[in-house]
Design a protein around this motif. Structure first.
Motif, PDB file in Angstrom:
ATOM      1  N   UNK A 110       0.757  -1.223   0.109  1.00 26.39           N
ATOM      2  CA  UNK A 110      -0.084   0.128   0.017  1.00 26.39           C
ATOM      3  C   UNK A 110       0.824   1.192   0.045  1.00 26.39           C
ATOM      4  N   UNK A 111       0.214   2.372  -0.098  1.00 26.47           N
ATOM      5  CA  UNK A 111       0.821   3.626   0.112  1.00 26.47           C
ATOM      6  C   UNK A 111       0.183   4.698   0.832  1.00 26.47           C
ATOM      7  N   UNK A 112       0.854   5.560   1.522  1.00 22.31           N
ATOM      8  CA  UNK A 112       0.212   6.753   2.476  1.00 22.31           C
ATOM      9  C   UNK A 112       0.793   8.074   1.889  1.00 22.31           C
ATOM     10  N   UNK A 113      -0.003   8.688   0.855  1.00 23.20           N
ATOM     11  CA  UNK A 113       0.637   9.844   0.331  1.00 23.20           C
ATOM     12  C   UNK A 113       1.857   9.646  -0.513  1.00 23.20           C
ATOM     13  N   UNK A 114       1.777   8.403  -1.299  1.00 28.22           N
ATOM     14  CA  UNK A 114       2.818   8.331  -2.318  1.00 28.22           C
ATOM     15  C   UNK A 114       4.201   7.675  -1.579  1.00 28.22           C
ATOM     16  N   UNK A 115       3.875   7.305  -0.141  1.00 28.29           N
ATOM     17  CA  UNK A 115       5.042   6.553   0.437  1.00 28.29           C
ATOM     18  C   UNK A 115       4.510   5.237   0.590  1.00 28.29           C
ATOM     19  N   UNK A 116       5.863   4.082   0.464  1.00 25.83           N
ATOM     20  CA  UNK A 116       5.234   2.769   0.362  1.00 25.83           C
ATOM     21  C   UNK A 116       5.196   2.278   1.754  1.00 25.83           C
ATOM     22  N   UNK A 117       3.900   1.479   2.087  1.00 26.98           N
ATOM     23  CA  UNK A 117       3.900   1.017   3.450  1.00 26.98           C
ATOM     24  C   UNK A 117       3.180  -0.670   3.239  1.00 26.98           C
ATOM     25  N   UNK A 118       3.025  -1.068   4.423  1.00 26.32           N
ATOM     26  CA  UNK A 118       2.373  -2.639   4.301  1.00 26.32           C
ATOM     27  C   UNK A 118       3.365  -3.553   3.810  1.00 26.32           C
ATOM     28  N   UNK A 119       4.651  -3.547   4.464  1.00 27.42           N
ATOM     29  CA  UNK A 119       5.549  -4.499   4.040  1.00 27.42           C
ATOM     30  C   UNK A 119       5.401  -5.762   4.475  1.00 27.42           C
ATOM     31  N   UNK A 120       5.777  -6.778   3.773  1.00 29.82           N
ATOM     32  CA  UNK A 120       5.635  -8.335   4.341  1.00 29.82           C
ATOM     33  C   UNK A 120       6.442  -8.402   5.602  1.00 29.82           C
ATOM     34  N   UNK A 121       5.861  -9.335   6.515  1.00 32.70           N
ATOM     35  CA  UNK A 121       6.604  -9.616   7.813  1.00 32.70           C
ATOM     36  C   UNK A 121       7.684 -10.483   7.875  1.00 32.70           C
ATOM     37  N   UNK A 122       8.770 -10.058   7.092  1.00 32.53           N
ATOM     38  CA  UNK A 122      10.120 -10.642   6.991  1.00 32.53           C
ATOM     39  C   UNK A 122      11.277  -9.764   7.376  1.00 32.53           C
ATOM     40  N   UNK A 123      12.430 -10.244   7.468  1.00 39.74           N
ATOM     41  CA  UNK A 123      13.394  -9.205   7.668  1.00 39.74           C
ATOM     42  C   UNK A 123      13.550  -8.461   6.841  1.00 39.74           C
ATOM     43  N   UNK A 124      13.506  -9.084   5.314  1.00 41.07           N
ATOM     44  CA  UNK A 124      13.776  -8.185   4.013  1.00 41.07           C
ATOM     45  C   UNK A 124      12.552  -7.024   4.199  1.00 41.07           C
ATOM     46  N   UNK A 125      11.330  -7.288   4.486  1.00 39.71           N
ATOM     47  CA  UNK A 125      10.194  -6.355   4.734  1.00 39.71           C
ATOM     48  C   UNK A 125      10.610  -5.143   5.792  1.00 39.71           C
ATOM     49  N   UNK A 126      11.241  -5.691   6.912  1.00 37.99           N
ATOM     50  CA  UNK A 126      11.762  -4.739   7.886  1.00 37.99           C
ATOM     51  C   UNK A 126      12.730  -3.709   7.038  1.00 37.99           C
ATOM     52  N   UNK A 127      13.727  -4.308   6.400  1.00 38.36           N
ATOM     53  CA  UNK A 127      14.631  -3.593   5.828  1.00 38.36           C
ATOM     54  C   UNK A 127      13.995  -2.618   4.800  1.00 38.36           C
ATOM     55  N   UNK A 128      13.291  -2.978   3.945  1.00 38.93           N
ATOM     56  CA  UNK A 128      12.505  -2.240   2.927  1.00 38.93           C
ATOM     57  C   UNK A 128      11.881  -1.121   3.642  1.00 38.93           C
ATOM     58  N   UNK A 129      11.293  -1.135   5.033  1.00 38.93           N
ATOM     59  CA  UNK A 129      10.738  -0.022   5.360  1.00 38.93           C
ATOM     60  C   UNK A 129      11.863   0.821   5.853  1.00 38.93           C
ATOM     61  N   UNK A 130      12.916   0.504   6.222  1.00 36.47           N
ATOM     62  CA  UNK A 130      13.879   1.234   6.900  1.00 36.47           C
ATOM     63  C   UNK A 130      14.479   1.990   5.642  1.00 36.47           C
ATOM     64  N   UNK A 131      14.673   1.581   4.395  1.00 31.93           N
ATOM     65  CA  UNK A 131      15.243   2.080   3.427  1.00 31.93           C
ATOM     66  C   UNK A 131      14.317   3.216   2.836  1.00 31.93           C
ATOM     67  N   UNK A 183       7.246  -4.889  14.405  1.00 36.28           N
ATOM     68  CA  UNK A 183       6.054  -4.936  13.909  1.00 36.28           C
ATOM     69  C   UNK A 183       4.944  -4.398  14.805  1.00 36.28           C
ATOM     70  N   UNK A 184       4.162  -3.535  13.857  1.00 37.88           N
ATOM     71  CA  UNK A 184       2.998  -2.919  14.806  1.00 37.88           C
ATOM     72  C   UNK A 184       1.940  -2.516  14.080  1.00 37.88           C
ATOM     73  N   UNK A 185       0.978  -2.952  14.438  1.00 37.74           N
ATOM     74  CA  UNK A 185      -0.478  -2.828  13.617  1.00 37.74           C
ATOM     75  C   UNK A 185      -0.155  -3.081  12.250  1.00 37.74           C
ATOM     76  N   UNK A 186       0.339  -4.184  12.049  1.00 36.74           N
ATOM     77  CA  UNK A 186       0.156  -4.914  10.638  1.00 36.74           C
ATOM     78  C   UNK A 186       1.430  -4.483   9.822  1.00 36.74           C
ATOM     79  N   UNK A 187       2.215  -3.805  10.403  1.00 35.31           N
ATOM     80  CA  UNK A 187       3.221  -3.332   9.439  1.00 35.31           C
ATOM     81  C   UNK A 187       4.729  -2.985  10.270  1.00 35.31           C
ATOM     82  N   UNK A 188       5.793  -2.757   9.412  1.00 33.51           N
ATOM     83  CA  UNK A 188       7.035  -2.623  10.084  1.00 33.51           C
ATOM     84  C   UNK A 188       6.858  -0.951  10.174  1.00 33.51           C
ATOM     85  N   UNK A 189       7.374  -0.667  11.645  1.00 31.46           N
ATOM     86  CA  UNK A 189       7.432   0.652  11.925  1.00 31.46           C
ATOM     87  C   UNK A 189       8.784   0.997  12.635  1.00 31.46           C
TER      88      UNK A 189
END
Length: 252
Positions: free
Chosen positions: A85-106, A212-218
């Protein structure tokens, strides 16, 4: 890096840590320009970027290092997933994997390098943990001011014509810590203070922790600690230091 530069970086870190409740969020690490521990590489920097902020991806710059002979291909890549998904053009809702966590951090680290306080705040609200979100959002103006200072711009007033600040993540490291993931993002940050000015390119290591918080990486707060020196992609040291080159979706 000289000892004086190291000490200056440590002073910036201490000031940022005090300002941000003695802890470092990966987003805020970039916002207030902490952990700035790299060499300027103006010799290989790209032509001045068009007048813009960092919400969109900057054009990749030449990766051949200026102080070495042959280009050394990255020994390891990581395929980072896209957000669902996205919020204002920013990607969100990453998969619950280490790579998903890294994608959020990037994504968080990339968005943090903006001259626009509204864009900085949008990134905080998209990626910061709920526990600290409002407090960090209140610091968005300070983050944009710090980015202006980094780019050599006046702290207030209109942004000069041709001025730009772009962040391009080029490598990552991570370590699982229970249910959290500690992440280091290696960025190449290019700034131009105005039309006709020489661009400046600096390597920056931004630390953070994903929960992992509320269904997404934060992004959560993580204890400040010594950071590794950055290494340019395309050098042997990039591989020796264990960095992984980034592949996001179908894009290298």
């Amino acid at each position: 890096m000289t000892l004086d530069l190291q000490r200056a970086a440590q002073r910036r870190m201490r000031r940022a840590v005090i300002t941000l409740a003695a802890l470092v969020l990966v987003l805020v690490a970039a916002l207030v320009v902490i952990a700035l521990r790299g060499d300027d590489r103006t010799g290989s920097a790209p032509a001045p970027a068009p007048e813009r902020s960092t919400t969109a991806d900057p054009t990749p710059v030449e990766t051949m290092p200026t102080d070495a002979g042959e280009y050394v291909a990255p020994a390891s890549y990581v395929a980072l997933p896209d957000g669902a998904g996205d919020v204002g053009g920013l990607p969100v809702e990453f998969p619950r994997t280490p790579e998903g966590a890294v994608a959020m951090a990037v994504a968080s680290a990339r968005n943090a390098w903006s001259l626009d306080a509204a864009e900085v705040e949008a990134g905080i609200r998209a990626y910061a943990s709920a526990q600290y979100r409002d407090e960090m959002a209140a610091s968005a103006e300070d983050g944009a001011t710090g980015n202006r200072a980094f780019a050599g711009l006046p702290e207030k007033g209109p942004i000069p014509r041709g001025a730009a600040l772009n962040a391009w993540p080029i490598g990552v490291k991570w370590e699982k810590k229970g249910s959290a993931v500690d992440v280091l993002v290696l960025l190449r940050v290019t700034s131009v203070s105005g039309a006709g000015a020489d661009p400046k390119t600096t390597l920056v290591v931004a630390p953070g922790r994903a929960i992992w918080e509320s269904g997404d990486w934060k992004s959560d707060l993580t204890d400040p600690k010594p950071l590794p020196d950055p290494a340019e992609i395309g050098t042997a040291r990039f591989n020796e230091d264990g960095w992984k080159a980034i592949q996001e979706g179908s894009r290298l």
